[in-house]
Design an enzyme around this catalytic site. Structure first.
Site, PDB file in Angstrom:
ATOM      1  CB  CYS A   3      36.069 -52.754  22.157  1.00 37.46           C
ATOM      2  SG  CYS A   3      36.403 -51.031  22.541  1.00 37.46           S
ATOM      3  CB  CYS A   6      36.264 -52.984  26.039  1.00 40.35           C
ATOM      4  SG  CYS A   6      34.726 -52.042  25.853  1.00 40.35           S
ATOM      5  CG  HIS A  45      31.728 -50.485  23.741  1.00 40.07           C
ATOM      6  ND1 HIS A  45      33.009 -50.485  23.239  1.00 40.07           N
ATOM      7  CD2 HIS A  45      30.909 -50.411  22.669  1.00 40.07           C
ATOM      8  CE1 HIS A  45      32.960 -50.420  21.909  1.00 40.07           C
ATOM      9  NE2 HIS A  45      31.693 -50.380  21.545  1.00 40.07           N
ATOM     10  CG  ASN A  85      39.235 -37.273  15.898  1.00 40.57           C
ATOM     11  OD1 ASN A  85      39.110 -36.090  15.596  1.00 40.57           O
ATOM     12  ND2 ASN A  85      40.404 -37.816  16.205  1.00 40.57           N
ATOM     13  N   GLY A  91      37.881 -39.102  11.137  1.00 37.78           N
ATOM     14  CA  GLY A  91      39.079 -39.916  11.347  1.00 37.78           C
ATOM     15  C   GLY A  91      39.059 -40.741  12.615  1.00 37.78           C
ATOM     16  CB  THR A  93      41.358 -45.084  14.229  1.00 38.07           C
ATOM     17  OG1 THR A  93      41.897 -44.585  15.446  1.00 38.07           O
ATOM     18  CG2 THR A  93      41.803 -44.215  13.063  1.00 38.07           C
ATOM     19  CG  HIS A  96      35.414 -47.545  24.053  1.00 37.97           C
ATOM     20  ND1 HIS A  96      35.200 -48.712  24.775  1.00 37.97           N
ATOM     21  CD2 HIS A  96      35.276 -46.528  24.938  1.00 37.97           C
ATOM     22  CE1 HIS A  96      34.941 -48.402  26.041  1.00 37.97           C
ATOM     23  NE2 HIS A  96      34.983 -47.080  26.167  1.00 37.97           N
ATOM     24  CG  HIS A  98      38.823 -42.129  21.963  1.00 35.22           C
ATOM     25  ND1 HIS A  98      38.153 -42.971  21.099  1.00 35.22           N
ATOM     26  CD2 HIS A  98      39.707 -41.444  21.203  1.00 35.22           C
ATOM     27  CE1 HIS A  98      38.631 -42.803  19.875  1.00 35.22           C
ATOM     28  NE2 HIS A  98      39.567 -41.886  19.896  1.00 35.22           N
ATOM     29  CG  HIS A 100      42.434 -37.499  20.956  1.00 33.15           C
ATOM     30  ND1 HIS A 100      43.474 -38.342  20.629  1.00 33.15           N
ATOM     31  CD2 HIS A 100      41.359 -37.949  20.263  1.00 33.15           C
ATOM     32  CE1 HIS A 100      43.037 -39.245  19.754  1.00 33.15           C
ATOM     33  NE2 HIS A 100      41.758 -39.039  19.527  1.00 33.15           N
TER      34      HIS A 100
HETATM   35  P1  AMP Z   1      40.946 -41.650  17.089  1.00 27.87           P
HETATM   36  O1  AMP Z   1      41.689 -41.528  15.793  1.00 27.87           O
HETATM   37  O2  AMP Z   1      40.330 -40.382  17.548  1.00 27.87           O
HETATM   38  O3  AMP Z   1      39.981 -42.812  17.072  1.00 27.87           O
HETATM   39  O4  AMP Z   1      42.058 -41.957  18.177  1.00 27.87           O
HETATM   40  C1  AMP Z   1      42.485 -43.232  18.512  1.00 27.87           C
HETATM   41  C2  AMP Z   1      43.744 -43.049  19.300  1.00 27.87           C
HETATM   42  O5  AMP Z   1      43.992 -44.250  20.008  1.00 27.87           O
HETATM   43  C3  AMP Z   1      44.987 -42.766  18.457  1.00 27.87           C
HETATM   44  O6  AMP Z   1      45.542 -41.516  18.839  1.00 27.87           O
HETATM   45  C4  AMP Z   1      45.909 -43.943  18.781  1.00 27.87           C
HETATM   46  O7  AMP Z   1      47.263 -43.545  18.873  1.00 27.87           O
HETATM   47  C5  AMP Z   1      45.376 -44.415  20.128  1.00 27.87           C
HETATM   48  N1  AMP Z   1      45.605 -45.818  20.449  1.00 27.87           N
HETATM   49  C6  AMP Z   1      45.332 -46.896  19.684  1.00 27.87           C
HETATM   50  N2  AMP Z   1      45.652 -48.023  20.344  1.00 27.87           N
HETATM   51  C7  AMP Z   1      46.118 -47.641  21.554  1.00 27.87           C
HETATM   52  C8  AMP Z   1      46.608 -48.341  22.698  1.00 27.87           C
HETATM   53  N3  AMP Z   1      46.671 -49.686  22.730  1.00 27.87           N
HETATM   54  N4  AMP Z   1      47.026 -47.624  23.767  1.00 27.87           N
HETATM   55  C9  AMP Z   1      46.975 -46.273  23.747  1.00 27.87           C
HETATM   56  N5  AMP Z   1      46.513 -45.557  22.704  1.00 27.87           N
HETATM   57  C10 AMP Z   1      46.101 -46.224  21.633  1.00 27.87           C
HETATM   58 ZN    ZN Z   2      34.869 -50.596  24.085  1.00 23.26          ZN
END
Ligand code: AMP
Ligand code: ZN
Length: 112
Positions: A3, A6, A45, A85, A91, A93, A96, A98, A100
């Site tokens: 992850c 993590c 997590h 999301n 969407g 991705t 874990h 989070h 925005h």
């Molecule tokens: P989501 O599409 O809601 O899952 O958002 C995932 C977010 O994580 C995206 O906006 C990516 O730009 C961001 N992201 C992915 N890898 C990293 C990273 N190593 N550091 C900071 N942000 C990241």
């Molecule tokens: Zn995690």
């Protein structure tokens, strides 16, 4: 478990942290969509909003309390938007939980 968030929380992958406390951490999104684009992440997590257990429900409150502090620190006096999301159709991705946090300019179009 593999992850990326993590690993960021543990400090094994670099990030620009803007806030941290016992329960949550927050760092700049790698691919910012606004002048301020911070990801607020519970340290525990949890795969998605759909996976929040009863005993972890307080963590969501901690996320929003962190947002207040981040807003003050980054000068988001006129407001900000928080987006989660959840799941494939939305969407998500990174699997874990989070949130925005977006700000730094007046936002236009809204989905709802
Ligand atoms: P989501 O599409 O809601 O899952 O958002 C995932 C977010 O994580 C995206 O906006 C990516 O730009 C961001 N992201 C992915 N890898 C990293 C990273 N190593 N550091 C900071 N942000 C990241
Ligand atoms: Zn995690």
């Amino acid at each position: 478990m593999d992850c990326i968030f993590c690993e960021i929380i543990k400090g094994n992958i670099p990030s620009t942290k803007v806030y941290e406390d016992e329960f949550v951490t927050a760092f700049n999104d790698l691919n910012p969509q606004m002048p301020v684009h911070v990801l607020i992440v519970p340290k525990k997590h949890i795969a998605s909003a759909n996976d929040i257990a009863e005993e972890d429900a307080f963590l969501v409150g901690k996320v929003f309390l962190a947002a207040q502090k981040i807003a003050e620190k980054l000068g988001l006096d006129n407001g900000y938007r928080i987006i989660n999301n959840c799941g494939e159709a939305a969407g998500q991705t990174v699997k874990h939980l989070h949130f925005h946090m977006l700000g730094g300019k007046t936002m236009g179009e809204k989905i709802i």
